[in-house]
Design a protein around this motif. Structure first.
Motif, PDB file in Angstrom:
ATOM      1  N   SER A  30      -5.735  17.115  25.256  1.00 52.86           N
ATOM      2  CA  SER A  30      -5.478  17.386  23.840  1.00 52.86           C
ATOM      3  C   SER A  30      -4.168  16.811  23.318  1.00 52.86           C
ATOM      4  CB  SER A  30      -5.459  18.903  23.585  1.00 52.86           C
ATOM      5  OG  SER A  30      -4.402  19.521  24.303  1.00 52.86           O
ATOM      6  N   GLN A  31      -3.375  16.160  24.186  1.00 58.07           N
ATOM      7  CA  GLN A  31      -2.071  15.651  23.773  1.00 58.07           C
ATOM      8  C   GLN A  31      -1.958  14.131  23.860  1.00 58.07           C
ATOM      9  OE1 GLN A  31       0.371  17.783  22.500  1.00 58.07           O
ATOM     10  NE2 GLN A  31      -1.335  19.221  22.580  1.00 58.07           N
ATOM     11  N   GLY A  32      -3.105  13.437  23.901  1.00 57.42           N
ATOM     12  CA  GLY A  32      -3.073  11.981  23.971  1.00 57.42           C
ATOM     13  C   GLY A  32      -2.786  11.459  25.362  1.00 57.42           C
ATOM     14  N   ALA A  33      -2.114  10.305  25.417  1.00 55.00           N
ATOM     15  CA  ALA A  33      -1.798   9.651  26.688  1.00 55.00           C
ATOM     16  C   ALA A  33      -0.300   9.519  26.860  1.00 55.00           C
ATOM     17  CB  ALA A  33      -2.458   8.275  26.744  1.00 55.00           C
ATOM     18  N   PHE A  34       0.114   9.517  28.123  1.00 57.09           N
ATOM     19  CA  PHE A  34       1.503   9.262  28.479  1.00 57.09           C
ATOM     20  C   PHE A  34       1.538   8.090  29.452  1.00 57.09           C
ATOM     21  CE2 PHE A  34       1.420  13.656  27.188  1.00 57.09           C
ATOM     22  CZ  PHE A  34       2.609  13.837  26.491  1.00 57.09           C
ATOM     23  N   ARG A  35       2.574   7.295  29.361  1.00 54.65           N
ATOM     24  CA  ARG A  35       2.787   6.200  30.311  1.00 54.65           C
ATOM     25  C   ARG A  35       4.116   6.409  31.021  1.00 54.65           C
ATOM     26  NH1 ARG A  35       3.528   0.828  27.434  1.00 54.65           N
ATOM     27  NH2 ARG A  35       5.712   1.535  27.386  1.00 54.65           N
ATOM     28  N   HIS A  58      -6.738   9.899  18.226  1.00 54.12           N
ATOM     29  CA  HIS A  58      -7.533  10.854  19.003  1.00 54.12           C
ATOM     30  C   HIS A  58      -6.777  11.226  20.262  1.00 54.12           C
ATOM     31  CE1 HIS A  58     -11.407  12.900  19.211  1.00 54.12           C
ATOM     32  NE2 HIS A  58     -11.291  12.810  20.513  1.00 54.12           N
ATOM     33  N   ASN A  59      -6.737  12.508  20.579  1.00 50.73           N
ATOM     34  CA  ASN A  59      -5.857  12.987  21.644  1.00 50.73           C
ATOM     35  C   ASN A  59      -6.560  13.454  22.913  1.00 50.73           C
ATOM     36  OD1 ASN A  59      -3.532  12.477  20.213  1.00 50.73           O
ATOM     37  ND2 ASN A  59      -3.401  14.524  19.328  1.00 50.73           N
ATOM     38  N   HIS A  60      -7.894  13.416  22.958  1.00 46.62           N
ATOM     39  CA  HIS A  60      -8.596  13.789  24.187  1.00 46.62           C
ATOM     40  C   HIS A  60      -8.999  12.504  24.906  1.00 46.62           C
ATOM     41  CE1 HIS A  60     -11.805  16.558  26.233  1.00 46.62           C
ATOM     42  NE2 HIS A  60     -11.175  15.777  27.099  1.00 46.62           N
ATOM     43  N   ILE A  61      -8.271  12.195  25.975  1.00 46.27           N
ATOM     44  CA  ILE A  61      -8.435  10.928  26.690  1.00 46.27           C
ATOM     45  C   ILE A  61      -9.320  11.130  27.921  1.00 46.27           C
ATOM     46  CG2 ILE A  61      -7.239   8.985  27.737  1.00 46.27           C
ATOM     47  CD1 ILE A  61      -6.533   9.574  24.765  1.00 46.27           C
ATOM     48  N   LEU A  62     -10.242  10.176  28.149  1.00 37.33           N
ATOM     49  CA  LEU A  62     -11.121  10.255  29.316  1.00 37.33           C
ATOM     50  C   LEU A  62     -10.931   9.103  30.302  1.00 37.33           C
ATOM     51  CD1 LEU A  62     -14.523  11.326  27.689  1.00 37.33           C
ATOM     52  CD2 LEU A  62     -12.852  12.785  28.847  1.00 37.33           C
ATOM     53  N   ILE A  73      -8.604   2.325  26.029  1.00 38.02           N
ATOM     54  CA  ILE A  73      -8.554   3.773  26.199  1.00 38.02           C
ATOM     55  C   ILE A  73      -9.859   4.382  25.689  1.00 38.02           C
ATOM     56  CG2 ILE A  73      -7.342   5.898  25.621  1.00 38.02           C
ATOM     57  CD1 ILE A  73      -4.816   4.285  25.200  1.00 38.02           C
ATOM     58  N   GLY A  74     -10.572   5.070  26.579  1.00 36.97           N
ATOM     59  CA  GLY A  74     -11.786   5.779  26.208  1.00 36.97           C
ATOM     60  C   GLY A  74     -11.483   7.226  25.900  1.00 36.97           C
ATOM     61  N   THR A  75     -12.059   7.737  24.826  1.00 38.71           N
ATOM     62  CA  THR A  75     -11.773   9.102  24.389  1.00 38.71           C
ATOM     63  C   THR A  75     -13.026   9.961  24.412  1.00 38.71           C
ATOM     64  OG1 THR A  75     -12.249   8.832  22.028  1.00 38.71           O
ATOM     65  CG2 THR A  75     -10.080   8.099  22.793  1.00 38.71           C
ATOM     66  N   SER A  76     -12.819  11.251  24.229  1.00 33.18           N
ATOM     67  CA  SER A  76     -13.923  12.200  24.060  1.00 33.18           C
ATOM     68  C   SER A  76     -14.085  12.479  22.573  1.00 33.18           C
ATOM     69  CB  SER A  76     -13.628  13.502  24.805  1.00 33.18           C
ATOM     70  OG  SER A  76     -14.620  14.473  24.542  1.00 33.18           O
ATOM     71  N   GLY A  77     -15.086  11.866  21.972  1.00 28.51           N
ATOM     72  CA  GLY A  77     -15.370  12.091  20.564  1.00 28.51           C
ATOM     73  C   GLY A  77     -14.719  11.129  19.607  1.00 28.51           C
ATOM     74  N   GLY A  78     -13.793  10.284  20.085  1.00 28.01           N
ATOM     75  CA  GLY A  78     -13.069   9.393  19.194  1.00 28.01           C
ATOM     76  C   GLY A  78     -13.331   7.927  19.392  1.00 28.01           C
ATOM     77  N   GLY A  79     -14.272   7.569  20.281  1.00 24.61           N
ATOM     78  CA  GLY A  79     -14.589   6.172  20.506  1.00 24.61           C
ATOM     79  C   GLY A  79     -13.655   5.481  21.478  1.00 24.61           C
ATOM     80  N   LEU A  80     -13.593   4.156  21.359  1.00 24.84           N
ATOM     81  CA  LEU A  80     -12.857   3.297  22.280  1.00 24.84           C
ATOM     82  C   LEU A  80     -11.735   2.591  21.528  1.00 24.84           C
ATOM     83  CD1 LEU A  80     -12.689   1.832  25.087  1.00 24.84           C
ATOM     84  CD2 LEU A  80     -14.297   0.166  24.153  1.00 24.84           C
ATOM     85  N   TYR A  81     -10.518   2.640  22.090  1.00 25.96           N
ATOM     86  CA  TYR A  81      -9.366   1.982  21.492  1.00 25.96           C
ATOM     87  C   TYR A  81      -8.911   0.815  22.365  1.00 25.96           C
ATOM     88  CZ  TYR A  81      -8.505   5.742  18.097  1.00 25.96           C
ATOM     89  OH  TYR A  81      -8.611   6.639  17.056  1.00 25.96           O
ATOM     90  N   ARG A  82      -8.427  -0.236  21.684  1.00 27.56           N
ATOM     91  CA  ARG A  82      -7.779  -1.358  22.365  1.00 27.56           C
ATOM     92  C   ARG A  82      -6.361  -1.493  21.822  1.00 27.56           C
ATOM     93  NH1 ARG A  82     -10.290  -7.266  21.783  1.00 27.56           N
ATOM     94  NH2 ARG A  82      -9.485  -6.993  19.662  1.00 27.56           N
ATOM     95  N   TYR A  83      -5.397  -1.615  22.736  1.00 31.08           N
ATOM     96  CA  TYR A  83      -3.982  -1.663  22.365  1.00 31.08           C
ATOM     97  C   TYR A  83      -3.337  -2.872  23.027  1.00 31.08           C
ATOM     98  CZ  TYR A  83       0.917  -0.077  22.046  1.00 31.08           C
ATOM     99  OH  TYR A  83       2.262   0.022  21.799  1.00 31.08           O
ATOM    100  N   ASP A  84      -2.712  -3.730  22.215  1.00 35.03           N
ATOM    101  CA  ASP A  84      -2.086  -4.937  22.746  1.00 35.03           C
ATOM    102  C   ASP A  84      -0.574  -4.823  22.859  1.00 35.03           C
ATOM    103  OD1 ASP A  84      -1.180  -5.133  20.147  1.00 35.03           O
ATOM    104  OD2 ASP A  84      -2.280  -6.956  19.655  1.00 35.03           O
ATOM    105  N   GLY A  85      -0.065  -3.616  22.726  1.00 35.11           N
ATOM    106  CA  GLY A  85       1.370  -3.399  22.761  1.00 35.11           C
ATOM    107  C   GLY A  85       1.984  -3.267  21.384  1.00 35.11           C
ATOM    108  N   ILE A  86       1.224  -3.685  20.357  1.00 31.43           N
ATOM    109  CA  ILE A  86       1.701  -3.600  18.980  1.00 31.43           C
ATOM    110  C   ILE A  86       0.674  -2.935  18.075  1.00 31.43           C
ATOM    111  CG2 ILE A  86       2.497  -4.903  16.957  1.00 31.43           C
ATOM    112  CD1 ILE A  86       3.448  -7.075  18.866  1.00 31.43           C
ATOM    113  N   THR A  87      -0.562  -3.427  18.114  1.00 32.17           N
ATOM    114  CA  THR A  87      -1.599  -2.944  17.205  1.00 32.17           C
ATOM    115  C   THR A  87      -2.721  -2.244  17.965  1.00 32.17           C
ATOM    116  OG1 THR A  87      -2.766  -5.071  17.304  1.00 32.17           O
ATOM    117  CG2 THR A  87      -1.138  -4.784  15.546  1.00 32.17           C
ATOM    118  N   TRP A  88      -3.413  -1.363  17.239  1.00 32.80           N
ATOM    119  CA  TRP A  88      -4.547  -0.617  17.769  1.00 32.80           C
ATOM    120  C   TRP A  88      -5.827  -1.073  17.073  1.00 32.80           C
ATOM    121  CZ3 TRP A  88      -3.913   2.992  21.657  1.00 32.80           C
ATOM    122  CH2 TRP A  88      -2.598   3.390  21.914  1.00 32.80           C
ATOM    123  N   GLN A  89      -6.922  -1.155  17.838  1.00 31.12           N
ATOM    124  CA  GLN A  89      -8.226  -1.439  17.260  1.00 31.12           C
ATOM    125  C   GLN A  89      -9.224  -0.417  17.781  1.00 31.12           C
ATOM    126  OE1 GLN A  89      -9.687  -5.432  17.853  1.00 31.12           O
ATOM    127  NE2 GLN A  89     -11.513  -5.112  16.607  1.00 31.12           N
TER     128      GLN A  89
END
Length: 245
Positions: A30-35, A58-62, A73-89
């Motif tokens: 419920s708190q997203g992702a940490f690196r 979306h904060n539920h990460i799978l 990053i695959g989520t529960s209920g929020g779809g699939l995100y792609r991150y290049d270090g600057i932008t999110w898709q």
């Protein structure tokens, strides 16, 4: 520490992966992702810090997958995100006009050809190919179930698929990525005692291990001789329900 934060906030860890730079990515419920960065510090990726239009919302990460500097990053209920270090898709049913009808992504695998394989909880198996095309497989094209729980690459051709949360049998398959053929493994043809496959991992000896809520055996492994069921605990009074490896 992140353990202290988790205990005080009531959320739990849902995914762990190490990226090509050696940094640990931690998904939460419920708190997203940490690196965890190389210097030991943590970076937060959540709607609290990156939310809003074009951000991470979306904060539920799978699941996680990596392609050089790209993070998926695959989520529960929020779809699939792609991150290049600057932008999110974001990739989901809405952003692709229904072409990608999934929102839950239990697992991701990036293969040696740069193809991203996507396990979904309701739409089967998808692949974003490195040439820009998209393929998908569902029960009409050979899958035994639509809920794909785990993926594991096996050499240049094969990939294991584990299914969970389904009734019936046939919860383990092996997929040939070169000719798109499937093999089914169940209690009748392999000796497995599983009912669901929750996790798949390859060990240093090249064996594939399967976590399940089996009847008396929560673990099984596959080697050159075939499948071997194994109790997860020496104490047989403990129920063999194994959900992660």
């Amino acid at each position: 520490t992140i353990q202290d934060i988790a205990a005080s906030s009531g959320w739990f860890v849902t995914a762990l992966e190490i990226d090509p730079q050696g940094r640990l990515w931690v998904g939460t419920s419920s708190q997203g992702a940490f690196r965890r960065n190389i210097d030991g510090s943590f970076s937060e990726f959540s709607s609290n810090t990156l939310g809003g239009p074009g951000g991470f919302n979306h904060n539920h990460i799978l699941s996680f997958a990596f392609d050089n500097n790209l993070v998926w990053i695959g989520t529960s209920g929020g779809g699939l995100y792609r991150y290049d270090g600057i932008t999110w898709q974001l990739f989901n049913n809405q952003t692709t006009n229904g072409l990608l009808p999934f929102s839950d992504i239990p697992d991701l695998e990036m293969d040696e050809a740069g193809d991203l394989w996507i396990a979904t909880s309701s739409a089967g198996l998808y692949a974003f190919k490195s040439n820009g095309t998209t393929f998908y497989f569902n029960t009409d094209s050979g899958l035994t179930h639509q809920h794909v729980q785990r993926l594991a690459l096996d050499g240049n051709a094969w990939m294991w698929l584990g299914f969970a949360g389904q009734t019936g049998s046939d919860h383990l398959m092996r997929f040939n990525r070169q000719n798109s053929q499937f093999e089914i493994f169940n209690q009748n043809n392999s000796g497995l005692t599983h009912t669901n496959i929750w996790d798949i991992q390859k060990d240093s000896l090249g064996r594939f291990w399967f976590a399940s809520n089996g009847s008396g055996y929560g673990l099984a492994y596959y080697d050159s001789l075939g499948f071997h069921a194994q109790s997860a605990f020496q104490n047989q009074s403990i129920t063999d329900l194994v959900y992660a490896l």
